[in-house]
Design a protein around this motif. Structure first.
Motif: not given
Length: 480
Positions: A20-25, A335-342, A278-283
């Motif tokens: 998660i740390v890596q993929q969410a940049d 690609f954008k959907f995937n990136e912003w989900e991450l 699926e990746g990071l989740v931020i409140p």
């Protein structure tokens, strides 16, 4: 299905976290500096949001910010015996500078009680100078053998409050004020992480403190994470650094001091409480970007129409929503959907030519991946709808985390039950053991007393380890 590049939590929770740390940049390893990380823009933006939320609360309770030196004379650290013993293995020293050996080595601050105590002894003279309420945003260094991004690194960022008071009662009031109105309030309301507020055991308290309080959170693997601590230091540091004041009877008295802090490990808590495969989740209250708009078009003509609609739609968002328009032409919508989900953006808004004809948009909420979280809504009233949805997501994340904690917390009556329960979460039990008993349990189970909850039962029970009758309950868990 888990995203490519993310190890499922159920398969390897530790690797999932690193993925998660890596993929969410969020961060990169500072490979040339042992045990340190580089905060990438996304990770640092989250830290800035944490800073803002905490700083507002700190200032609202009457504190002001200042800054003290990074380097501390080694002799300062030696003045408080328990303090130096607690931090000795973690200290990094500077012994040479300007091409010469230093007459006295400097310690790179592991925490700042000692250097701040020196200056407070100069600044405090009379009861009229009290209380002295100062906070510092800083970096500190603690030499770590095993590191993990955000959770445990050699250098990390934090805030540390240091206050001086005339009486023990005032110092205790300050310590609990920070615990309740700053730390617990922020972590629960902005980070959507439920916490247990409590007192640390004698074994676990801050070196040199009279009493240490904490907030403890449960991560998705059932382990505990200490999300913040607030310490009543008593008069220990005041005596070591001669922090005295003249009272109203013209008598010189030793002051009472406190210290309290939270660090970038809150980012680790955020990841491990809310994120998924699926990746990071931020409140939403914490998210640097709350809404991302992805325009969809196939040619220049469609692009012109769609972008005009996007500009019109987002014109009233300024000042109300933190948003980004992703109009990068070199990337596909998928690609954008995937990136912003991450990256955990709470809401994604999709709009294309057909949506414009219908007067609608597609909305995808990050806390509900896939079809479950996607809906089509009218463009009319969209701003209010998004504002309400952000608050709905905020509350849903908190309820989900609270439900998880409750389902993974159990009352235990025997040591065998305790050993079984800490495999899945928190073990709540009666406790009348000694520090030596606590050490033996840690050696045998790797679990510690995370806290003595402030909310205690009215009825007595039997200690889980000694069998003695007591009214005190504690939380045992394995921790980060």
């Amino acid at each position: 299905m888990p995203k490519e590049g993310i190890t499922p939590r159920a398969q390897d929770y530790s690797q999932w976290y690193l993925d998660i740390v890596q993929q969410a940049d969020l961060a990169d390893y500072a490979e040339v500096v042992k045990g340190c990380i580089v905060f990438k823009p996304t990770g640092y933006a989250i830290w800035e949001a944490i800073q803002r939320g905490l700083d507002d609360r700190i200032k609202a309770t009457g504190h002001v910010n200042a800054y003290f030196p990074l380097l501390i004379p080694k002799s300062f650290l030696m003045k408080e015996a328990e303090h130096v013993e607690g931090f000795a293995p973690e200290v990094a020293e500077v012994t040479r500078a300007g091409g010469e050996d230093l007459a006295e080595p400097y310690v790179i601050r592991p925490t700042s009680e000692t250097i701040i105590g020196y200056f407070y002894s100069k600044w405090v003279r009379s009861y009229r100078d009290l209380p002295l309420l100062i906070n510092q945003w800083a970096n500190v260094m603690r030499w770590e053998m095993r590191t993990r991004p955000f959770l445990r690194t050699t250098e990390f960022l934090w805030q540390e409050g240091h206050t001086v008071h005339a009486t023990e009662e005032d110092a205790e009031r300050e310590t609990l004020l920070i615990l309740h109105e700053v730390y617990a309030d922020f972590v629960e309301k902005d980070m959507a992480i439920p916490v247990i507020k409590g007192l640390k055991s004698e074994k676990e308290k801050f070196p040199g403190a009279l009493r240490s309080y904490c907030i403890e959170a449960m991560m998705q693997d059932g382990r505990a994470l200490q999300a913040g601590t607030s310490h009543n230091l008593g008069q220990n540091f005041a005596r070591a650094f001669d922090i005295t004041y003249t009272d109203q009877q013209n008598t010189i008295q030793y002051a009472w001091t406190t210290s309290w802090g939270v660090s970038t490990r809150l980012i680790g808590a955020l990841i491990m409480t809310h994120s998924d495969d699926e990746g990071l989740v931020i409140p939403p209250r914490l998210a640097p970007t709350q809404v991302v708009v992805v325009p969809i078009y196939r040619n220049d003509a469609e692009r012109s129409v769609v972008m005009e609609a996007v500009q019109r739609m987002t014109a009233e968002w300024k000042g109300r929503l933190r948003f980004k328009i992703d109009n990068r032409d070199n990337l596909t919508p998928g690609f954008k959907f995937n990136e912003w989900e991450l990256k955990g953006v709470p809401i994604r808004v999709e709009i294309g030519p057909k949506d414009i004809e219908k007067g609608s948009v597609a909305i995808a909420r990050r806390d509900q991946p896939g079809r479950e979280g996607k809906s089509f809504v009218p463009q009319d009233g969209l701003t209010d709808r998004l504002t309400a949805l952000l608050e709905e997501i905020q509350q849903a994340l908190y309820r989900r985390a609270l439900t998880f904690r409750e389902e993974h917390t159990a009352d235990v009556a025997t040591y065998e039950e305790l050993k079984q329960q800490i495999e899945r979460g928190f073990a709540r039990c009666y406790w009348a053991g000694t520090t030596e008993d606590e050490k033996r349990i840690q050696e045998e189970t790797r679990a510690t007393i995370r806290c003595i909850p402030l909310d205690q039962p009215q009825q007595a029970g039997r200690c889980v380890y000694t069998g003695k009758e007591t009214t005190q309950q504690v939380i045992f868990a394995r921790a980060y």
